[in-house]
Design an enzyme around this catalytic site. Sequence first.
Site, PDB file in Angstrom:
ATOM      1  N   HIS A 168       2.785  -3.486   6.888  1.00 35.09           N
ATOM      2  CA  HIS A 168       1.937  -2.433   6.619  1.00 35.09           C
ATOM      3  C   HIS A 168       1.863  -1.419   7.739  1.00 35.09           C
ATOM      4  O   HIS A 168       2.612  -1.542   8.690  1.00 35.09           O
ATOM      5  CB  HIS A 168       0.407  -2.770   6.445  1.00 35.09           C
ATOM      6  CG  HIS A 168      -0.034  -4.042   5.389  1.00 35.09           C
ATOM      7  ND1 HIS A 168      -0.757  -3.623   4.308  1.00 35.09           N
ATOM      8  CD2 HIS A 168       0.744  -5.039   5.036  1.00 35.09           C
ATOM      9  CE1 HIS A 168      -0.739  -4.597   3.542  1.00 35.09           C
ATOM     10  NE2 HIS A 168       0.052  -5.452   3.767  1.00 35.09           N
ATOM     11  N   ARG A 225      -3.231   4.704  -2.081  1.00 36.68           N
ATOM     12  CA  ARG A 225      -3.075   3.166  -1.175  1.00 36.68           C
ATOM     13  C   ARG A 225      -3.047   2.242  -2.453  1.00 36.68           C
ATOM     14  O   ARG A 225      -2.152   1.454  -2.261  1.00 36.68           O
ATOM     15  CB  ARG A 225      -4.452   3.169  -0.568  1.00 36.68           C
ATOM     16  CG  ARG A 225      -4.697   1.526  -0.186  1.00 36.68           C
ATOM     17  CD  ARG A 225      -5.957   1.484   0.656  1.00 36.68           C
ATOM     18  NE  ARG A 225      -6.271   0.208   0.862  1.00 36.68           N
ATOM     19  CZ  ARG A 225      -6.153  -0.804   1.765  1.00 36.68           C
ATOM     20  NH1 ARG A 225      -5.209  -0.151   2.764  1.00 36.68           N
ATOM     21  NH2 ARG A 225      -6.450  -1.856   1.957  1.00 36.68           N
ATOM     22  N   HIS A 281       0.921  -1.084   0.097  1.00 37.95           N
ATOM     23  CA  HIS A 281      -0.036   0.022  -0.006  1.00 37.95           C
ATOM     24  C   HIS A 281       0.934   1.220   0.060  1.00 37.95           C
ATOM     25  O   HIS A 281       1.723   1.609   1.061  1.00 37.95           O
ATOM     26  CB  HIS A 281      -0.897   0.023   1.278  1.00 37.95           C
ATOM     27  CG  HIS A 281      -1.895  -1.195   1.252  1.00 37.95           C
ATOM     28  ND1 HIS A 281      -2.471  -1.730   2.223  1.00 37.95           N
ATOM     29  CD2 HIS A 281      -2.739  -1.529   0.182  1.00 37.95           C
ATOM     30  CE1 HIS A 281      -3.263  -2.492   1.831  1.00 37.95           C
ATOM     31  NE2 HIS A 281      -3.711  -2.382   0.711  1.00 37.95           N
ATOM     32  N   GLU A 341       1.916   3.876   2.843  1.00 41.97           N
ATOM     33  CA  GLU A 341       2.357   3.332   4.108  1.00 41.97           C
ATOM     34  C   GLU A 341       3.710   3.367   4.303  1.00 41.97           C
ATOM     35  O   GLU A 341       4.436   2.374   4.408  1.00 41.97           O
ATOM     36  CB  GLU A 341       1.692   1.907   4.601  1.00 41.97           C
ATOM     37  CG  GLU A 341       0.265   1.908   4.784  1.00 41.97           C
ATOM     38  CD  GLU A 341      -0.517   0.737   4.302  1.00 41.97           C
ATOM     39  OE1 GLU A 341       0.326  -0.530   4.551  1.00 41.97           O
ATOM     40  OE2 GLU A 341      -1.635   0.332   4.207  1.00 41.97           O
ATOM     41  N   GLU A 346       1.220  -4.518  11.235  1.00 43.73           N
ATOM     42  CA  GLU A 346       0.724  -3.195  11.119  1.00 43.73           C
ATOM     43  C   GLU A 346       1.483  -2.317  12.088  1.00 43.73           C
ATOM     44  O   GLU A 346       1.291  -2.540  13.142  1.00 43.73           O
ATOM     45  CB  GLU A 346      -0.756  -3.081  11.284  1.00 43.73           C
ATOM     46  CG  GLU A 346      -1.681  -3.696  10.551  1.00 43.73           C
ATOM     47  CD  GLU A 346      -1.972  -2.916   9.000  1.00 43.73           C
ATOM     48  OE1 GLU A 346      -1.380  -1.793   8.920  1.00 43.73           O
ATOM     49  OE2 GLU A 346      -2.732  -3.421   8.148  1.00 43.73           O
TER      50      GLU A 346
END
Lengths: 359, 291
Positions: A220, A149, A89, A92, A294
Amino acid sequence: MLNSVGLSFMLLLSAVGAAIVERVGYDYYKYHPMPEITNWMTQMEKDYPGVVSIVNYGKSYEGRTISLLKIGLNTGEKKKAIWMDCGIHAREWIAPAFCQYFVSQILQTYKTDPKMEQMMKDMDFYVTPVLNVDGYIYSWKDNTTRLWRKNRSPGPAGCDCYGTDLNRNFEANWGTIGVSFDCCSQTYCGTKPVSEPETQSVMNFLASRKDDFLCFLTIHSYSQLLLIPFGHPDFTANNYDELMEVGLGAAEAIRKIHGMEYIVGTSPAVLYANSGSSRDWARMQGIPLSYTFELRDNGTFGFELPEDQIKPTCEEAYSGALHIITYTHDKTFNGAVVTAAATLWTVLLAVGVTGANLI
Amino acid sequence: MGLRIIVVLAVLMGVTGSPTTTVRPETTSVDTAAHPNSIPETAEETGQNEVFSEEEAAEDVMATGELNPNHYPAQRAAKVVQHYLTTRYGSPYRLFGLHRVHSGNAEDVGDSGRKYQLEISVHEIISNTTQKCSAEVFFPHGQKQESPQVQASCEELLNISTKAQEEALYQQYKMNQTLLSAQNLPDSHGHIEPDVKPLWHLGIVASSFIMLKESSENTLYNMAQVANITQLETENEQLKFDCHTLLHDMVSQEILHWKLLFAWSPAEGVKVLQMEQLPHCQHCEKPPNTN
């Protein structure tokens, strides 16, 4: 003779000088645009010949090369492997920063840390610093593109918008939940599974090697989570307990570094249900330890994580990733060591017995 | 499967709410009657994951009863409390983040909606302190999107006084020869110039009114960026600002653009005067004709 000594000395000085410049030159605690990352990859290959090699394994929609760094102490054999990708993405940015940090860390520590040296002997690390190259470059374009994104393929005919969410495009319960079929949506899953060249690149590279891969880590931001398969609430991985236990161990390792809490669980439990993710596809291919990281933060800065947080974020994430990688390695290789030793003793005994008989 | 997709799309579309609304000067949200905080002891040292690490009850679709504090239903409701506290107590020198959910409980209130009871810790970002709160969040289930209602009780929320700093800032901004303006807070690299930080903070407080209003059990809002904040002429002793803010909804992953007109003074806090959702510039990205 003095001339050749002098010449050797000059060569030595320039080699040392070049090495120092490289080490001082690359700042792992700043965000880098794509050309700098590409140059860095080239430099890594130069600086660590025989240990680091660039593998170009695909092309983006806009025709750019998708590359990874293959890192390992070459034993000349087919090796087990760890996969890490960052930047699927575009917005990020902390993720590609982490991939670069991870590479620099393992290359630094293997020289002095016997455990890391052993792991590099037993396994190869395949690290893709930026998977969604087009998207990443687009997010650097100007202030209005920073929060992009998806990739940059045009929508289907009649669509007003660009981009497919690459992390909804994999062949893993594709199109069933947590996606949109609106091509303007941030979670548009594409016209069909693996419709996107970026997705195809990963799939093509891994599909033929899936038996080699022990571990799949996809990086991410943001939310501070460690997500395990599957994104679909009706499916549970058969090694769910192992995934949770190792994940919790990783979260604990993360917490020890700077006190940050990362929550561990399946996507549908701790975040939202989704389908077509790379993590799920990797697990379905049989890669047993498959995680989505994440990274920071929890929403204060979100995607625009300040550069002064790159270092602590990378340090804690490295600790977490290392926990998973070490577990994976030890599970696979300590058993093998025992088997090898047993085999050796059996052979020696057999030789000893026959030898004795011969005498 | 077609029905499932329609349901998913319907849920996603339900997030954005009505495109244009005008809000009167803010009426204060329901305030709490003080009630004793009985915060259960939690595994503080060992970390958040220890609380509920074993099984996951198949509860999440219509989460009711005792909630796993790490799972999304409690986390989303807790985020709403963060937005509420920010609207209520936020200022250029006081901002809240959700630190942890300790426990949660949910129950249906007939057909009218679902009520969550939460024990959480919030982080006051500027003083870098954490404190516990008890809160109740009610999500109405109506035909059209309605805002959640929140009650919260935090023991020491206002312990650190920001009055002096707020007053100083207020006077400084009131006396400005030129009206202030700032863009892209934070910038692409996460950077904010120190002298415009208070503007960023004001933008966050004002945006929290929108995030609170737009929240549901199917959203999780965070600030993405204050694209533009411009000071307008002071009116009735209130500083006034025009603001273009970008909000991130984690569940849909969409970036929502909103325009806000708001007032601030140390005495009155932030009051939103007008808010309007902006359509995102889809046509800006139209691909070239590929016939």
